[in-house]
Design a protein around this motif. Structure first.
Motif, mmCIF file in Angstrom:
data_model
loop_
_atom_site.group_PDB
_atom_site.id
_atom_site.type_symbol
_atom_site.label_atom_id
_atom_site.label_comp_id
_atom_site.label_asym_id
_atom_site.label_seq_id
_atom_site.Cartn_x
_atom_site.Cartn_y
_atom_site.Cartn_z
ATOM 1 N N THR A 35 0.837 -1.199 0.000
ATOM 2 C CA THR A 35 0.000 0.000 0.000
ATOM 3 C C THR A 35 0.871 1.248 0.000
ATOM 4 O OG1 THR A 35 -0.126 0.101 2.425
ATOM 5 C CG2 THR A 35 -1.824 -1.163 1.292
ATOM 6 N N MET A 36 0.335 2.317 -0.558
ATOM 7 C CA MET A 36 0.978 3.637 -0.490
ATOM 8 C C MET A 36 -0.104 4.665 -0.180
ATOM 9 S SD MET A 36 3.014 5.935 -3.326
ATOM 10 C CE MET A 36 4.542 5.024 -3.260
ATOM 11 N N ARG A 37 0.108 5.405 0.893
ATOM 12 C CA ARG A 37 -0.833 6.454 1.276
ATOM 13 C C ARG A 37 -0.121 7.801 1.274
ATOM 14 N NH1 ARG A 37 -3.235 7.599 7.262
ATOM 15 N NH2 ARG A 37 -1.025 8.089 7.521
ATOM 16 N N LEU A 44 -7.620 6.529 5.318
ATOM 17 C CA LEU A 44 -7.846 7.889 4.835
ATOM 18 C C LEU A 44 -8.664 8.717 5.817
ATOM 19 C CD1 LEU A 44 -8.650 7.281 1.048
ATOM 20 C CD2 LEU A 44 -6.569 8.252 2.004
ATOM 21 N N SER A 45 -9.252 8.069 6.812
ATOM 22 C CA SER A 45 -10.185 8.771 7.691
ATOM 23 C C SER A 45 -9.512 9.842 8.546
ATOM 24 C CB SER A 45 -10.916 7.769 8.593
ATOM 25 O OG SER A 45 -9.987 7.088 9.425
ATOM 26 N N ASP A 46 -8.224 9.637 8.871
ATOM 27 C CA ASP A 46 -7.541 10.632 9.704
ATOM 28 C C ASP A 46 -6.879 11.726 8.875
ATOM 29 O OD1 ASP A 46 -5.665 8.948 8.608
ATOM 30 O OD2 ASP A 46 -4.340 8.950 10.361
ATOM 31 N N LEU A 47 -7.171 11.765 7.576
ATOM 32 C CA LEU A 47 -6.638 12.804 6.691
ATOM 33 C C LEU A 47 -7.774 13.675 6.168
ATOM 34 C CD1 LEU A 47 -4.152 10.713 4.485
ATOM 35 C CD2 LEU A 47 -3.583 12.093 6.492
ATOM 36 N N ASP A 48 -7.516 14.988 6.033
ATOM 37 C CA ASP A 48 -8.512 15.860 5.404
ATOM 38 C C ASP A 48 -8.599 15.573 3.911
ATOM 39 O OD1 ASP A 48 -9.108 17.159 7.770
ATOM 40 O OD2 ASP A 48 -7.525 18.658 7.498
ATOM 41 N N HIS A 49 -7.472 15.145 3.355
ATOM 42 C CA HIS A 49 -7.426 14.832 1.925
ATOM 43 C C HIS A 49 -6.244 13.892 1.704
ATOM 44 C CE1 HIS A 49 -4.184 17.814 2.106
ATOM 45 N NE2 HIS A 49 -5.061 18.644 2.649
ATOM 46 N N GLY A 50 -6.337 13.092 0.671
ATOM 47 C CA GLY A 50 -5.241 12.164 0.393
ATOM 48 C C GLY A 50 -5.675 11.037 -0.526
ATOM 49 N N THR A 51 -4.723 10.166 -0.819
ATOM 50 C CA THR A 51 -4.973 9.058 -1.742
ATOM 51 C C THR A 51 -4.294 7.800 -1.216
ATOM 52 O OG1 THR A 51 -5.141 10.546 -3.653
ATOM 53 C CG2 THR A 51 -4.620 8.237 -4.118
ATOM 54 N N LEU A 52 -4.962 6.682 -1.408
ATOM 55 C CA LEU A 52 -4.451 5.377 -0.993
ATOM 56 C C LEU A 52 -4.412 4.455 -2.203
ATOM 57 C CD1 LEU A 52 -3.727 3.300 1.299
ATOM 58 C CD2 LEU A 52 -6.189 2.828 1.431
ATOM 59 N N VAL A 53 -3.243 3.877 -2.477
ATOM 60 C CA VAL A 53 -3.076 2.910 -3.562
ATOM 61 C C VAL A 53 -2.828 1.539 -2.942
ATOM 62 C CG1 VAL A 53 -1.689 2.235 -5.565
ATOM 63 C CG2 VAL A 53 -2.131 4.662 -5.108
ATOM 64 N N ILE A 54 -3.548 0.524 -3.428
ATOM 65 C CA ILE A 54 -3.428 -0.828 -2.875
ATOM 66 C C ILE A 54 -3.104 -1.803 -4.002
ATOM 67 C CG2 ILE A 54 -4.558 -2.659 -1.553
ATOM 68 C CD1 ILE A 54 -6.601 -0.485 -0.621
ATOM 69 N N TRP A 55 -2.020 -2.541 -3.823
ATOM 70 C CA TRP A 55 -1.690 -3.639 -4.742
ATOM 71 C C TRP A 55 -2.044 -4.962 -4.066
ATOM 72 C CZ3 TRP A 55 4.109 -2.342 -6.173
ATOM 73 C CH2 TRP A 55 4.142 -1.219 -6.998
ATOM 74 N N GLU A 56 -2.815 -5.784 -4.768
ATOM 75 C CA GLU A 56 -3.093 -7.151 -4.317
ATOM 76 C C GLU A 56 -2.787 -8.113 -5.457
ATOM 77 O OE1 GLU A 56 -6.816 -7.059 -1.444
ATOM 78 O OE2 GLU A 56 -7.099 -5.668 -3.132
ATOM 79 N N LYS A 57 -2.762 -9.389 -5.114
ATOM 80 C CA LYS A 57 -2.343 -10.406 -6.092
ATOM 81 C C LYS A 57 -1.007 -10.005 -6.715
ATOM 82 C CE LYS A 57 -6.571 -10.555 -8.144
ATOM 83 N NZ LYS A 57 -7.650 -11.008 -9.056
ATOM 84 N N VAL A 58 -0.035 -9.774 -5.837
ATOM 85 C CA VAL A 58 1.280 -9.257 -6.267
ATOM 86 C C VAL A 58 2.141 -10.413 -6.800
ATOM 87 C CG1 VAL A 58 1.344 -7.179 -4.854
ATOM 88 C CG2 VAL A 58 1.982 -9.349 -3.819
ATOM 89 N N ASP A 59 1.710 -10.969 -7.913
ATOM 90 C CA ASP A 59 2.345 -12.179 -8.454
ATOM 91 C C ASP A 59 3.760 -11.952 -8.960
ATOM 92 O OD1 ASP A 59 1.268 -10.571 -10.508
ATOM 93 O OD2 ASP A 59 1.205 -12.267 -11.901
ATOM 94 N N ARG A 60 4.138 -10.679 -9.243
ATOM 95 C CA ARG A 60 5.504 -10.408 -9.699
ATOM 96 C C ARG A 60 6.453 -10.173 -8.519
ATOM 97 N NH1 ARG A 60 5.277 -8.645 -15.181
ATOM 98 N NH2 ARG A 60 3.850 -10.091 -16.214
ATOM 99 N N ILE A 61 5.896 -10.116 -7.310
ATOM 100 C CA ILE A 61 6.713 -9.956 -6.109
ATOM 101 C C ILE A 61 6.743 -11.245 -5.303
ATOM 102 C CG2 ILE A 61 7.057 -8.607 -3.994
ATOM 103 C CD1 ILE A 61 5.486 -6.338 -5.270
ATOM 104 N N VAL A 62 5.585 -11.903 -5.200
ATOM 105 C CA VAL A 62 5.471 -13.164 -4.458
ATOM 106 C C VAL A 62 4.768 -14.179 -5.347
ATOM 107 C CG1 VAL A 62 4.557 -14.287 -2.401
ATOM 108 C CG2 VAL A 62 5.289 -11.898 -2.279
#
Length: 477
Positions: A74-76, A170-188
């Motif tokens: 994840t990246m927030r 994201l709830s504790d931020l007034d504004h922002g973005t969250l990116v989520i990677w799942e099924k990370v088959d190129r990493i695991v």
């Protein structure tokens, strides 16, 4: 050429005709092809961070969570966020035209980075975002398996069941973005169990590689703007390739110039060559840190920045100029503007570029001059300022001779004035003893041991102390 045979139902002359048809790419085929741009995990994360910086973020948090095939990344950030409409457009492949004029601080170019960087590592990409004054979190998700089944550019409007627990980030931020990677088959690998210790260690090494890469790529933002980047809760420290604050770092002549642009106008091209200190002037910590992610030899060369973001980290931009041990202290900072992108052949990953043809001879000249000075510092062990006047000849203590048998011999120089004085003033048994000691040293030089160790770097050898005035005086003719 198309020849039309007129008939009674033909449109009147002058009516506009198009001999074309729209052929849309197959979604299932193209979206899989977008996985093959050659990203590493580190360059993928850096591409996502570009979006965060462009969005005005002051904090970026990257988290790698190990759980075997269910591992995720994840990246927030606390950037300004996106509206529902903007998010939908941002998830489109090719969301912007690289030929369009961009804002000065925009680190993007092709409108592909978010998608290609993510698809290169994961089969599921979820983006959640919110803006100031809007408590609603907008969510969109690409699932490559879903696209493969439907063969449609089908963008989902919800997170996966497994990732919904992350949306409160994201709830504790007034504004922002969250990116989520799942099924990370190129990493695991999808068949790797969560209790596989070796796979987990490899996964965690990737975390270190990502941190090192972000410290290098965004070092100017971290240092100059106070940007805070954390990877698995560990703060990134800026890695400046040029050691500018070290007293022995040599800034060479400024090679910057104003260049005309193809479309008119001029832009400044900044070029600043540096020669770094010899390792004898670096502490062990400075030497380890100065080596960078790839080590001293591979980090030599040009460092290309675009809008302060590092694009190329060590490349002489010339296949004839190989990275070699003796040139490892040479590094050159180059700064281009976004208007120069096309000429520099910047790639989608923002990790490769090449100087335009009109500048290649100039870059070759600067590279050779920098390498030449770097070699001088390396070979002199950095002794530029130990107090020995360059106008005063210095007689070597050792001489090297090649005999008729083509064998190389190292001998103590009997003509050195201090060695000669001792031999001339000594008499009898003392003189014979001195000659015997000199012969003993020559015949027992540990050449075999030095060769067997395969030393290619002086860091493997202990440094001698800096010579004092008495020793300097002994070296003069």
């Amino acid at each position: 050429m198309v020849i039309r045979v007129p008939d009674d139902d033909a449109e009147p002359a002058g009516a506009e005709e198009f001999d074309d048809e729209e052929v849309n790419p197959r979604a299932s085929a193209l979206i899989e092809a977008l996985r093959s741009f050659g990203y590493s995990v580190a360059t993928s994360i850096a591409d996502l961070a570009d979006n965060s910086v462009t969005a005005g973020a002051t904090e970026i948090d990257v988290q790698f969570e190990w759980d075997g095939p269910d591992s995720r990344v994840t990246m927030r950030d606390n950037g300004h966020g996106m509206s529902e409409v903007t998010l939908r457009d941002a998830m489109r492949a090719g969301s912007s035209n690289p030929l369009e004029e961009r804002e000065p601080g925009d680190l993007g170019r092709f409108g592909l980075g978010l998608k290609t960087a993510s698809f290169a590592q994961a089969r599921s990409l979820t983006v959640a975002t919110k803006q100031t004054g809007n408590e609603t979190v907008a969510v969109r998700r690409w699932d490559l398996d879903h696209v493969a089944e439907t063969d449609r550019w089908s963008l989902l409007k919800s997170a996966t069941d497994a990732s919904r627990d992350l949306l409160p980030l994201l709830s504790d931020l007034d504004h922002g973005t969250l990116v989520i990677w799942e099924k990370v088959d190129r990493i695991v690998d999808s068949l790797t169990p969560a209790n596989d210790r070796k796979a987990r260690e490899t996964f965690l090494r990737t975390v270190d590689e990502v941190r090192d890469h972000l410290e290098m790529v965004f070092h100017r933002f971290i240092k100059e703007d106070g940007l805070r980047i954390r990877v698995n809760s560990q703060a990134c420290e800026p890695w400046d390739p040029f050691l500018p604050s070290h007293r022995k770092t040599e800034l060479q002549a400024d090679e910057s110039k104003d260049l005309g642009l193809p479309g008119g106008g001029t832009q400044k091209l900044t070029i600043n060559p540096f020669v770094l200190p010899h390792n004898r002037y670096l502490t062990s910590e400075e030497h380890e840190r100065g080596a960078g992610p790839r080590g001293w030899n591979l980090q030599q060369g040009y460092y290309l920045y675009r809008s302060r973001r590092l694009i190329v980290a060590g490349d002489w931009f010339d296949p004839g100029l190989k990275p070699e041990e003796h040139y490892k202290l040479g590094r050159v900072r180059v700064e281009i503007t976004p208007e120069m992108d096309h000429e520099w052949d910047l790639d989608v990953r923002k990790s490769r570029a090449r100087p335009p043809a009109r500048l290649r001879d100039e870059f070759r000249r600067i590279a050779r001059a920098t390498r030449r000075r770097a070699q001088e510092v390396y070979r002199s062990r950095g002794n530029r300022s130990v107090g020995i006047s360059t106008k005063t000849p210095v007689r070597p203590v050792w001489t090297v001779t090649v005999g008729e048998d083509q064998l190389v011999r190292y001998e103590i120089n009997r003509q050195h004035k201090h060695v000669a004085t001792i031999l001339e003033t000594a008499t009898g048994q003392m003189k014979r003893s001195i000659k015997a000691v000199l012969n003993l040293l020559e015949q027992n030089l540990p050449v075999a041991h030095i060769l067997s160790q395969g030393f290619t770097d002086e860091t493997s050898l202990a440094d001698s102390p800096e010579p004092g005035p008495d020793l300097i005086e002994l070296t003069r003719v």
